[in-house]
Scaffold this motif. Structure first.
Motif, PDB file in Angstrom:
ATOM      1  N   THR A   1      37.477 -31.287 105.219  1.00 21.69           N
ATOM      2  CA  THR A   1      35.967 -31.802 105.284  1.00 21.69           C
ATOM      3  C   THR A   1      36.032 -32.999 106.378  1.00 21.69           C
ATOM      4  OG1 THR A   1      35.659 -31.782 102.847  1.00 21.69           O
ATOM      5  CG2 THR A   1      34.514 -33.574 103.980  1.00 21.69           C
TER       6      THR A   1
ATOM      7  N   GLN B   1      31.843 -31.351 114.302  1.00 27.61           N
ATOM      8  CA  GLN B   1      30.907 -30.583 113.590  1.00 27.61           C
ATOM      9  C   GLN B   1      30.663 -29.499 114.717  1.00 27.61           C
ATOM     10  OE1 GLN B   1      27.515 -32.516 111.919  1.00 27.61           O
ATOM     11  NE2 GLN B   1      28.789 -34.519 111.616  1.00 27.61           N
TER      12      GLN B   1
ATOM     13  N   ASN C   1      35.738 -31.265 109.708  1.00 23.94           N
ATOM     14  CA  ASN C   1      34.374 -30.808 110.069  1.00 23.94           C
ATOM     15  C   ASN C   1      33.678 -32.040 110.314  1.00 23.94           C
ATOM     16  OD1 ASN C   1      32.219 -29.544 110.010  1.00 23.94           O
ATOM     17  ND2 ASN C   1      31.892 -28.988 107.735  1.00 23.94           N
TER      18      ASN C   1
ATOM     19  N   ARG D   1      31.119 -23.318 108.467  1.00 21.57           N
ATOM     20  CA  ARG D   1      30.878 -24.201 107.386  1.00 21.57           C
ATOM     21  C   ARG D   1      30.336 -23.052 106.267  1.00 21.57           C
ATOM     22  NH1 ARG D   1      27.240 -27.096 109.973  1.00 21.57           N
ATOM     23  NH2 ARG D   1      28.832 -28.677 110.341  1.00 21.57           N
TER      24      ARG D   1
END
Length: 328
Positions: free
Chosen positions: A164, A171, A167, A178
């Motif tokens: 997480t 992004q 990510n 994802r």
């Protein structure tokens, strides 16, 4: 072979054929089953439905069959060698470990070759298995079912937090991963299947080869040794098969939990405790299960599609709670 197995295997194989055809038939446009089998047996590139079936829906159905069979057999082997009814690749952290290794290497080191993805997943699953086993063994009382589950949960949460965080920090790099991280059978490259298939076939072949010895091991180490089983070697071979099956499944579909927990228990209800029957029944039942779950993922909120891994979690979590209450 028991009478239930003799009767049951043709039934589950017929159910697999039906589920496979049904999976291909449903979607944004429903296609008659007759057209589905016609496209598979007598493909005509000038017919639009045939093109949709062969290029889009057939590969997804194959992914469901292979991933469902692989994760179910991996769960059956883990439950057999650990004598832990709660063991499966997801609960003991192997799925998250495999996904973490892929995310780290693909997202940060830009290792995008499809040939490397199963290998990276295998390295991650192996490292996680060793870490979970080490933590459980070091705990007071040793590697009991409870300590293995708690260790797996802790490592899963730890690595999940890192995934997480990665990510959130980048992004753009992780945008394409994802959906994969939620467990999905859609939009996968055929190259991933090409490079993952040898891992799956090798893992399944090894599982079938050691199934008889796993039956002896499930009765206890002392019993297995008395029957002439090399316990250390057998556990190593079983974990090799589990890692190969888990890595290939994660490479294709992402971390899809609870499949390896639910299906082996269903297989035991049908055929008993003999792993020569549990392994093949788990493979076929797992394929059917993931086909049906993927159908549900596409239809529940149609035209919106839910990730298949979310549905397996929604179905598997209550089963896990029931097992905890019943066995621990």
């Amino acid at each position: 072979m028991t009478r239930s197995a003799l009767v049951g295997m043709p039934v589950v194989l017929a159910a697999l054929v039906f589920a496979f055809g049904w999976h291909i038939a449903v979607g944004a446009k429903t296609i008659p089953l007759a057209t589905v089998f016609d496209a598979i047996l007598s493909y005509d590139g000038t017919i639009f439905d045939h093109v949709v079936i062969v290029n889009l829906r057939l590969p997804r159905a194959l992914y469901a069959v292979l991933v469902g069979a692989s994760l179910s057999v991996a769960g059956a082997l883990m439950q057999g060698i650990t004598r832990n009814p709660l063991a499966e690749p997801g609960i003991l952290g192997l799925l998250t470990g495999a996904a973490f290794a892929v995310v780290l290497c693909v997202g940060y080191f830009k290792i995008a070759s499809p040939a490397m993805v199963p290998l990276l997943a295998a390295i991650g699953a192996t490292g996680t298995a060793a870490l979970v086993w080490g933590i459980a063994t070091a705990a007071p009382g040793g590697s009991t079912p409870l300590t293995l589950v708690l260790s797996g949960a802790a490592i899963t949460a730890f690595l999940g937090a890192f995934i997480t965080l990665a990510n959130l920090l980048d992004q753009q790099s992780f945008d394409s991963m994802r959906v994969w991280l939620t467990g999905t059978l859609g939009g996968r490259s055929p190259d991933i299947l090409y490079w993952s298939l040898p891992w799956m076939l090798g893992g399944l072949a090894l599982a079938f080869a050691i199934a008889r010895q796993v039956t002896a091991l499930a009765m206890g180490d002392d019993t297995a040794v008395g029957l002439g089983v090399n316990v250390a070697r057998l556990k190593a071979l079983a974990m090799l098969a589990v890692i190969a099956l888990t890595a290939a499944s994660v490479a294709i579909a992402g971390p899809m939990g609870f499949v390896g927990l639910v299906i082996p228990h269903v297989a035991r209800i049908l055929v008993g405790a003999d792993y020569r029957l549990i392994v093949p029944f788990s493979a076929v039942l797992g394929a059917i299960y993931l086909l049906v779950v993927d159908i549900a993922a596409r239809l529940i909120l149609a035209p919106i599609e839910i990730s298949t891994g979310i549905v397996t979690a929604l179905l598997g979590a209550p089963f896990f709670v029931w097992l905890v209450r019943a066995r621990l």
